[in-house]
Design a protein around this motif. Structure first.
Motif, PDB file in Angstrom:
ATOM      1  N   LEU A  28     -32.348  32.194  46.197  1.00 49.58           N
ATOM      2  CA  LEU A  28     -32.363  31.680  44.835  1.00 49.58           C
ATOM      3  C   LEU A  28     -32.576  32.822  43.845  1.00 49.58           C
ATOM      4  O   LEU A  28     -33.391  33.721  44.078  1.00 49.58           O
ATOM      5  CB  LEU A  28     -33.480  30.654  44.657  1.00 49.58           C
ATOM      6  N   TYR A  29     -31.842  32.748  42.742  1.00 50.81           N
ATOM      7  CA  TYR A  29     -31.909  33.763  41.696  1.00 50.81           C
ATOM      8  C   TYR A  29     -32.088  33.050  40.360  1.00 50.81           C
ATOM      9  O   TYR A  29     -31.217  32.276  39.945  1.00 50.81           O
ATOM     10  CB  TYR A  29     -30.638  34.604  41.682  1.00 50.81           C
ATOM     11  N   PHE A  30     -33.202  33.303  39.693  1.00 49.72           N
ATOM     12  CA  PHE A  30     -33.529  32.629  38.442  1.00 49.72           C
ATOM     13  C   PHE A  30     -33.515  33.631  37.286  1.00 49.72           C
ATOM     14  O   PHE A  30     -34.195  34.652  37.350  1.00 49.72           O
ATOM     15  CB  PHE A  30     -34.912  31.989  38.507  1.00 49.72           C
ATOM     16  N   PRO A  39     -32.071  20.826  31.579  1.00 51.05           N
ATOM     17  CA  PRO A  39     -30.949  20.302  32.362  1.00 51.05           C
ATOM     18  C   PRO A  39     -29.766  19.839  31.524  1.00 51.05           C
ATOM     19  O   PRO A  39     -28.646  19.754  32.030  1.00 51.05           O
ATOM     20  CB  PRO A  39     -31.575  19.141  33.131  1.00 51.05           C
ATOM     21  N   ALA A  40     -30.011  19.539  30.267  1.00 50.23           N
ATOM     22  CA  ALA A  40     -28.911  19.096  29.411  1.00 50.23           C
ATOM     23  C   ALA A  40     -28.052  20.265  28.941  1.00 50.23           C
ATOM     24  O   ALA A  40     -26.906  20.066  28.515  1.00 50.23           O
ATOM     25  CB  ALA A  40     -29.462  18.354  28.199  1.00 50.23           C
ATOM     26  N   VAL A  45     -25.472  27.240  39.706  1.00 52.49           N
ATOM     27  CA  VAL A  45     -24.273  27.738  40.387  1.00 52.49           C
ATOM     28  C   VAL A  45     -24.638  27.886  41.861  1.00 52.49           C
ATOM     29  O   VAL A  45     -25.629  28.523  42.198  1.00 52.49           O
ATOM     30  CB  VAL A  45     -23.811  29.086  39.812  1.00 52.49           C
ATOM     31  N   ILE A  46     -23.843  27.280  42.737  1.00 55.34           N
ATOM     32  CA  ILE A  46     -24.134  27.324  44.175  1.00 55.34           C
ATOM     33  C   ILE A  46     -22.964  27.997  44.884  1.00 55.34           C
ATOM     34  O   ILE A  46     -21.814  27.555  44.782  1.00 55.34           O
ATOM     35  CB  ILE A  46     -24.378  25.911  44.731  1.00 55.34           C
ATOM     36  N   TYR A  47     -23.278  29.077  45.595  1.00 59.35           N
ATOM     37  CA  TYR A  47     -22.266  29.928  46.217  1.00 59.35           C
ATOM     38  C   TYR A  47     -22.289  29.765  47.735  1.00 59.35           C
ATOM     39  O   TYR A  47     -23.349  29.749  48.356  1.00 59.35           O
ATOM     40  CB  TYR A  47     -22.532  31.389  45.854  1.00 59.35           C
ATOM     41  N   ILE A  48     -21.074  29.677  48.327  1.00 63.24           N
ATOM     42  CA  ILE A  48     -20.923  29.614  49.779  1.00 63.24           C
ATOM     43  C   ILE A  48     -20.075  30.812  50.216  1.00 63.24           C
ATOM     44  O   ILE A  48     -18.925  30.955  49.796  1.00 63.24           O
ATOM     45  CB  ILE A  48     -20.224  28.313  50.237  1.00 63.24           C
ATOM     46  N   LYS A  79     -26.915  29.842  29.889  1.00 63.42           N
ATOM     47  CA  LYS A  79     -26.554  28.500  30.344  1.00 63.42           C
ATOM     48  C   LYS A  79     -26.747  28.323  31.849  1.00 63.42           C
ATOM     49  O   LYS A  79     -26.424  27.273  32.392  1.00 63.42           O
ATOM     50  CB  LYS A  79     -25.103  28.196  29.974  1.00 63.42           C
ATOM     51  N   ILE A  80     -27.255  29.338  32.523  1.00 61.79           N
ATOM     52  CA  ILE A  80     -27.492  29.265  33.961  1.00 61.79           C
ATOM     53  C   ILE A  80     -28.964  28.977  34.211  1.00 61.79           C
ATOM     54  O   ILE A  80     -29.838  29.742  33.781  1.00 61.79           O
ATOM     55  CB  ILE A  80     -27.097  30.573  34.664  1.00 61.79           C
ATOM     56  N   ALA A  81     -29.251  27.876  34.899  1.00 59.56           N
ATOM     57  CA  ALA A  81     -30.634  27.577  35.280  1.00 59.56           C
ATOM     58  C   ALA A  81     -31.027  28.392  36.503  1.00 59.56           C
ATOM     59  O   ALA A  81     -32.147  28.916  36.582  1.00 59.56           O
ATOM     60  CB  ALA A  81     -30.797  26.088  35.563  1.00 59.56           C
ATOM     61  N   ALA A  82     -30.105  28.511  37.458  1.00 63.92           N
ATOM     62  CA  ALA A  82     -30.361  29.290  38.671  1.00 63.92           C
ATOM     63  C   ALA A  82     -29.059  29.429  39.431  1.00 63.92           C
ATOM     64  O   ALA A  82     -28.100  28.671  39.216  1.00 63.92           O
ATOM     65  CB  ALA A  82     -31.411  28.619  39.550  1.00 63.92           C
TER      66      ALA A  82
END
Length: 324
Positions: A28-30, A39-40, A45-48, A79-82
């Protein structure tokens, strides 16, 4: 990457299963403490990662070259939460030149659908721990964007199609799937029989053809019917009706030496045949079921190794998702 000015809070190799598993971990990167992200107005972003379902040198850390292109001067960072990057169990690779797999290592003898089930388990963990994918009503829960490279792109589409996953009524801890709002798919594999067809003799050398055969049989077995069932392009109607998913970006480089452009073309045809709309055809930001194709530059692995193109695509898609 021990630290980053843009992502000062980093947690590496977090187990998402109980009991813990060596490869079933995520990082995780915050950019800021999560409680400071609304959250609004922010997304996950989730990377595979890719690696032909078996390469031990491609891991969750493959996202880090992309992260290096996010700085405090990049507007989308706000705009990136994590960002989460997911590891999963690997298929056998006994001939790897530096880290061959062993028959006794359960973590590196995975068969489909083990890989996609691991990704779903990781998403269920992110939903429980951080509210990723939960309903955004009342200001709760975060939307997320899925980014996958090569077989990582395949896994994201297999996940949404439910390929190899248990029915929802089986009571599995992995059944609470939080669907993404958008997908960025980089050099993905969407039609497995086509991939093998393109790498048979005489178009490929005997050595190269054998490599592709080993990859597919190691991950999916020897039956063509299993390859077809695992191919996302064989399941197009599912994606149009997937809860929350509104857009898919298919990105590929003409200089990719491992996966042909025909994979994107096959997926595009499949989506359009089931009602998806190509961006160049009557594009509307509010419309559901949009698919667009993008050209990348560089070789297959250059795309993630260099990272700037991935960062640019993420930055482009984030505002669309927040506006939904």
């Amino acid at each position: 990457m021990a630290s980053s000015a843009a992502f000062p809070i980093i947690r590496l190799a977090i187990p998402y299963t109980s009991p813990p598993s060596r490869l079933r971990t995520l990082s995780l990167y915050f950019p800021r403490p999560l409680e400071e992200s609304d959250p609004a107005n922010t997304v996950w972003v989730i990377y595979i990662h890719g690696g032909a379902w078996r390469d031990p040198l491609q891991t969750a850390q493959c996202i880090e070259p992309t992260l290096a292109h996010f700085t405090n001067r990049v507007p989308s960072l706000n705009k990136i939460a994590a960002i989460a990057s997911i590891n999963y169990r690997l298929s056998p690779y006994p001939t790897h030149p530096t880290d061959p797999s062993s028959k006794d290592d359960e973590e590196r003898n995975a068969k489909h659908p083990d890989h996609v089930r691991d990704v779903k388990e990781a998403l269920a963990w992110l939903r429980r721990e951080y509210g990723v994918g939960q309903s955004n009503r009342g200001g709760k829960g975060f939307k997320w964007i899925g980014v996958g490279h090569s077989c990582g792109a395949t896994l994201l589409l297999q996940l949404i199609a439910g390929v190899g996953l248990p029915p929802k009524d089986e009571g599995s801890t992995t059944t609470a799937l939080a669907h993404p709002s958008a997908l960025i798919l980089l050099a993905g594999i969407y039609n497995i029989p086509l991939l093998l067809e393109n790498h048979q003799q005489p178009s490929s050398s005997p050595e190269f053809a054998a490599i592709y055969k080993d990859i597919i049989q190691g991950a999916f077995g020897k039956e063509k019917s299993a390859w077809e069932d695992a191919s996302p392009s064989y399941h197009p109607p599912v994606f149009l009706h997937s809860m929350g998913l509104t857009s898919v970006m298919l990105a590929h480089s003409p200089y990719d030496e491992l996966v042909e452009k025909e994979q994107d073309e096959a997926m595009l045809r499949s989506l359009k045949s089931s009602g998806w709309t190509a961006v160049e055809e009557n594009y509307s930001q509010s419309q559901r079921g949009l698919v667009e194709c993008r050209n990348l530059s560089g070789s297959h692995d250059f795309v993630w190794e260099e990272g700037s193109q991935v960062a640019e695509l993420i930055s482009e898609v984030i505002p669309r998702v927040i506006m939904q």
